[in-house]
Design a protein around this motif. Structure first.
Motif, PDB file in Angstrom:
ATOM      1  N   TYR A  22    -102.580   2.355  75.239  1.00 34.23           N
ATOM      2  CA  TYR A  22    -101.536   2.643  74.254  1.00 34.23           C
ATOM      3  C   TYR A  22    -102.100   2.524  72.849  1.00 34.23           C
ATOM      4  CZ  TYR A  22     -98.269   2.646  78.093  1.00 34.23           C
ATOM      5  OH  TYR A  22     -97.620   2.962  79.271  1.00 34.23           O
ATOM      6  N   THR A  23    -101.577   3.337  71.959  1.00 34.52           N
ATOM      7  CA  THR A  23    -102.006   3.303  70.566  1.00 34.52           C
ATOM      8  C   THR A  23    -101.452   2.057  69.889  1.00 34.52           C
ATOM      9  OG1 THR A  23    -100.045   4.468  69.735  1.00 34.52           O
ATOM     10  CG2 THR A  23    -101.924   5.841  70.457  1.00 34.52           C
ATOM     11  N   LEU A  24    -102.000   1.745  68.736  1.00 32.19           N
ATOM     12  CA  LEU A  24    -101.508   0.610  67.947  1.00 32.19           C
ATOM     13  C   LEU A  24    -100.024   0.792  67.648  1.00 32.19           C
ATOM     14  CD1 LEU A  24    -102.235  -2.035  66.512  1.00 32.19           C
ATOM     15  CD2 LEU A  24    -102.853  -0.664  64.508  1.00 32.19           C
ATOM     16  N   GLU A  25     -99.633   2.009  67.320  1.00 23.37           N
ATOM     17  CA  GLU A  25     -98.218   2.290  67.032  1.00 23.37           C
ATOM     18  C   GLU A  25     -97.346   2.017  68.258  1.00 23.37           C
ATOM     19  OE1 GLU A  25     -95.324   6.020  65.725  1.00 23.37           O
ATOM     20  OE2 GLU A  25     -97.493   6.269  65.651  1.00 23.37           O
ATOM     21  N   GLN A  26     -97.806   2.456  69.421  1.00 20.18           N
ATOM     22  CA  GLN A  26     -97.038   2.226  70.649  1.00 20.18           C
ATOM     23  C   GLN A  26     -96.985   0.736  71.007  1.00 20.18           C
ATOM     24  OE1 GLN A  26     -99.428   4.953  73.021  1.00 20.18           O
ATOM     25  NE2 GLN A  26     -97.600   6.200  73.435  1.00 20.18           N
ATOM     26  N   LEU A  27     -98.092   0.027  70.819  1.00 25.06           N
ATOM     27  CA  LEU A  27     -98.114  -1.409  71.117  1.00 25.06           C
ATOM     28  C   LEU A  27     -97.113  -2.166  70.252  1.00 25.06           C
ATOM     29  CD1 LEU A  27    -101.966  -2.034  71.410  1.00 25.06           C
ATOM     30  CD2 LEU A  27    -100.303  -2.066  73.288  1.00 25.06           C
ATOM     31  N   ASN A  28     -96.913  -1.694  69.021  1.00 25.91           N
ATOM     32  CA  ASN A  28     -96.024  -2.364  68.063  1.00 25.91           C
ATOM     33  C   ASN A  28     -94.568  -1.915  68.148  1.00 25.91           C
ATOM     34  OD1 ASN A  28     -97.400  -4.287  66.192  1.00 25.91           O
ATOM     35  ND2 ASN A  28     -98.793  -2.562  65.955  1.00 25.91           N
ATOM     36  N   LYS A  29     -94.300  -0.805  68.812  1.00 26.50           N
ATOM     37  CA  LYS A  29     -92.937  -0.257  68.820  1.00 26.50           C
ATOM     38  C   LYS A  29     -91.984  -1.133  69.635  1.00 26.50           C
ATOM     39  CE  LYS A  29     -90.079   3.683  69.754  1.00 26.50           C
ATOM     40  NZ  LYS A  29     -89.928   5.048  70.146  1.00 26.50           N
ATOM     41  N   ILE A  30     -90.858  -1.458  69.029  1.00 23.82           N
ATOM     42  CA  ILE A  30     -89.780  -2.170  69.734  1.00 23.82           C
ATOM     43  C   ILE A  30     -88.704  -1.134  70.036  1.00 23.82           C
ATOM     44  CG2 ILE A  30     -88.077  -4.019  69.652  1.00 23.82           C
ATOM     45  CD1 ILE A  30     -89.845  -5.386  67.531  1.00 23.82           C
ATOM     46  N   PRO A  31     -88.610  -0.699  71.292  1.00 22.18           N
ATOM     47  CA  PRO A  31     -87.599   0.302  71.627  1.00 22.18           C
ATOM     48  C   PRO A  31     -86.178  -0.231  71.419  1.00 22.18           C
ATOM     49  CG  PRO A  31     -89.231   0.098  73.383  1.00 22.18           C
ATOM     50  CD  PRO A  31     -89.437  -1.050  72.446  1.00 22.18           C
ATOM     51  N   GLU A  32     -85.273   0.659  71.173  1.00 22.89           N
ATOM     52  CA  GLU A  32     -83.865   0.279  71.011  1.00 22.89           C
ATOM     53  C   GLU A  32     -83.400  -0.468  72.254  1.00 22.89           C
ATOM     54  OE1 GLU A  32     -79.601   2.463  70.199  1.00 22.89           O
ATOM     55  OE2 GLU A  32     -81.434   3.458  69.543  1.00 22.89           O
ATOM     56  N   GLY A  33     -82.697  -1.569  72.028  1.00 21.83           N
ATOM     57  CA  GLY A  33     -82.197  -2.382  73.134  1.00 21.83           C
ATOM     58  C   GLY A  33     -83.155  -3.486  73.571  1.00 21.83           C
ATOM     59  N   PHE A  34     -84.360  -3.512  73.011  1.00 19.91           N
ATOM     60  CA  PHE A  34     -85.344  -4.539  73.342  1.00 19.91           C
ATOM     61  C   PHE A  34     -85.537  -5.455  72.144  1.00 19.91           C
ATOM     62  CE2 PHE A  34     -86.216  -1.195  76.345  1.00 19.91           C
ATOM     63  CZ  PHE A  34     -86.613  -1.851  77.494  1.00 19.91           C
ATOM     64  N   SER A  35     -85.995  -6.683  72.397  1.00 18.65           N
ATOM     65  CA  SER A  35     -86.205  -7.627  71.299  1.00 18.65           C
ATOM     66  C   SER A  35     -87.685  -7.841  70.996  1.00 18.65           C
ATOM     67  CB  SER A  35     -85.543  -8.969  71.623  1.00 18.65           C
ATOM     68  OG  SER A  35     -86.084  -9.499  72.814  1.00 18.65           O
ATOM     69  N   ASN A  36     -88.554  -7.200  71.765  1.00 17.39           N
ATOM     70  CA  ASN A  36     -89.985  -7.344  71.504  1.00 17.39           C
ATOM     71  C   ASN A  36     -90.723  -6.072  71.934  1.00 17.39           C
ATOM     72  OD1 ASN A  36     -90.510  -7.702  74.358  1.00 17.39           O
ATOM     73  ND2 ASN A  36     -89.743  -9.784  74.122  1.00 17.39           N
ATOM     74  N   ASN A  37     -92.040  -6.133  71.888  1.00 18.90           N
ATOM     75  CA  ASN A  37     -92.854  -4.958  72.161  1.00 18.90           C
ATOM     76  C   ASN A  37     -93.989  -5.315  73.124  1.00 18.90           C
ATOM     77  OD1 ASN A  37     -94.657  -6.386  70.509  1.00 18.90           O
ATOM     78  ND2 ASN A  37     -94.019  -5.260  68.680  1.00 18.90           N
ATOM     79  N   LEU A  38     -94.837  -4.339  73.418  1.00 19.37           N
ATOM     80  CA  LEU A  38     -95.928  -4.573  74.365  1.00 19.37           C
ATOM     81  C   LEU A  38     -96.879  -5.661  73.873  1.00 19.37           C
ATOM     82  CD1 LEU A  38     -96.848  -0.899  75.390  1.00 19.37           C
ATOM     83  CD2 LEU A  38     -95.494  -2.554  76.696  1.00 19.37           C
ATOM     84  N   ILE A  39     -97.295  -5.568  72.626  1.00 18.75           N
ATOM     85  CA  ILE A  39     -98.297  -6.505  72.125  1.00 18.75           C
ATOM     86  C   ILE A  39     -97.743  -7.926  72.043  1.00 18.75           C
ATOM     87  CG2 ILE A  39     -97.922  -6.101  69.655  1.00 18.75           C
ATOM     88  CD1 ILE A  39    -101.340  -6.579  71.424  1.00 18.75           C
ATOM     89  N   TRP A  40     -96.472  -8.074  71.705  1.00 19.83           N
ATOM     90  CA  TRP A  40     -95.892  -9.422  71.676  1.00 19.83           C
ATOM     91  C   TRP A  40     -95.942 -10.036  73.069  1.00 19.83           C
ATOM     92  CZ3 TRP A  40     -92.230 -12.150  74.245  1.00 19.83           C
ATOM     93  CH2 TRP A  40     -91.958 -13.430  73.745  1.00 19.83           C
ATOM     94  N   ASN A  41     -95.598  -9.271  74.090  1.00 17.26           N
ATOM     95  CA  ASN A  41     -95.620  -9.800  75.457  1.00 17.26           C
ATOM     96  C   ASN A  41     -97.014 -10.281  75.847  1.00 17.26           C
ATOM     97  OD1 ASN A  41     -92.997  -9.488  77.202  1.00 17.26           O
ATOM     98  ND2 ASN A  41     -93.024  -7.753  75.795  1.00 17.26           N
ATOM     99  N   ILE A  42     -98.042  -9.545  75.447  1.00 15.09           N
ATOM    100  CA  ILE A  42     -99.407  -9.939  75.793  1.00 15.09           C
ATOM    101  C   ILE A  42     -99.813 -11.187  75.014  1.00 15.09           C
ATOM    102  CG2 ILE A  42    -101.821  -9.230  75.871  1.00 15.09           C
ATOM    103  CD1 ILE A  42    -100.780  -6.325  76.290  1.00 15.09           C
TER     104      ILE A  42
END
Length: 151
Positions: A22-42
């Motif tokens: 995933y790109t840096l932008e995708q890792l940082n994106k918090i989709p609507e309805g979510f409270s975090n993103n991919l990179i936060w989970n890791i």
């Protein structure tokens, strides 16, 4: 503990695929309805493993206070993560597991402070904590699989 470490290695390899795929932008994106993103989970699973294994054993954690505060339980993404931070997380993903294996083999885990998790698990030993950590990492992998559907 061999199987526990094998599961941890497998978990981390799956997490690395997210970091590489995933790109840096995708890792940082918090989709609507979510409270975090991919990179936060890791970042969160890295910090959590340190708390569950080292802190509960009365040993110092192997991440900075800044990283611990950014990804600890109850935190949420406050700003976008930089590529440098992603690179650091990539290194820690495996280096901290290797450190844990070395410390375990060297007998550094002599004490354990029993702990009740927020989800109701009673951790009475290092073994309990390591196994719970794998469960916890699996939960966050599930969250990430949901998040990626919206990227």
């Amino acid at each position: 503990m061999e199987a526990t470490f094998k599961i941890l290695d497998t978990n981390r390899a799956i997490y690395m695929k997210f970091l590489d795929g995933y790109t840096l932008e995708q890792l940082n994106k918090i989709p609507e309805g979510f409270s975090n993103n991919l990179i936060w989970n890791i970042g969160h699973i890295i910090v959590s493993q340190q708390g569950l294994v080292y802190r509960l054993s009365g040993l110092p954690i192997n991440v900075s206070d800044e990283m611990n505060n950014k990804y600890k339980n109850g935190s949420k993404p406050e700003s976008n993560v930089t590529q440098e931070e992603v690179d650091e997380i990539k290194k820690l993903l495996f280096s901290l597991v290797e450190q844990t294996k070395q410390d375990y083999a060297a007998g550094k885990f002599q004490n354990f402070n029993e702990y009740q998790t927020q989800t109701g698990f009673h951790l009475a030993s290092l073994k309990d904590s390591m196994e719970f950590n794998n469960y916890h990492e699996g939960l966050h992998l599930g969250f990430m699989m949901n998040i990626r559907k919206f990227l």
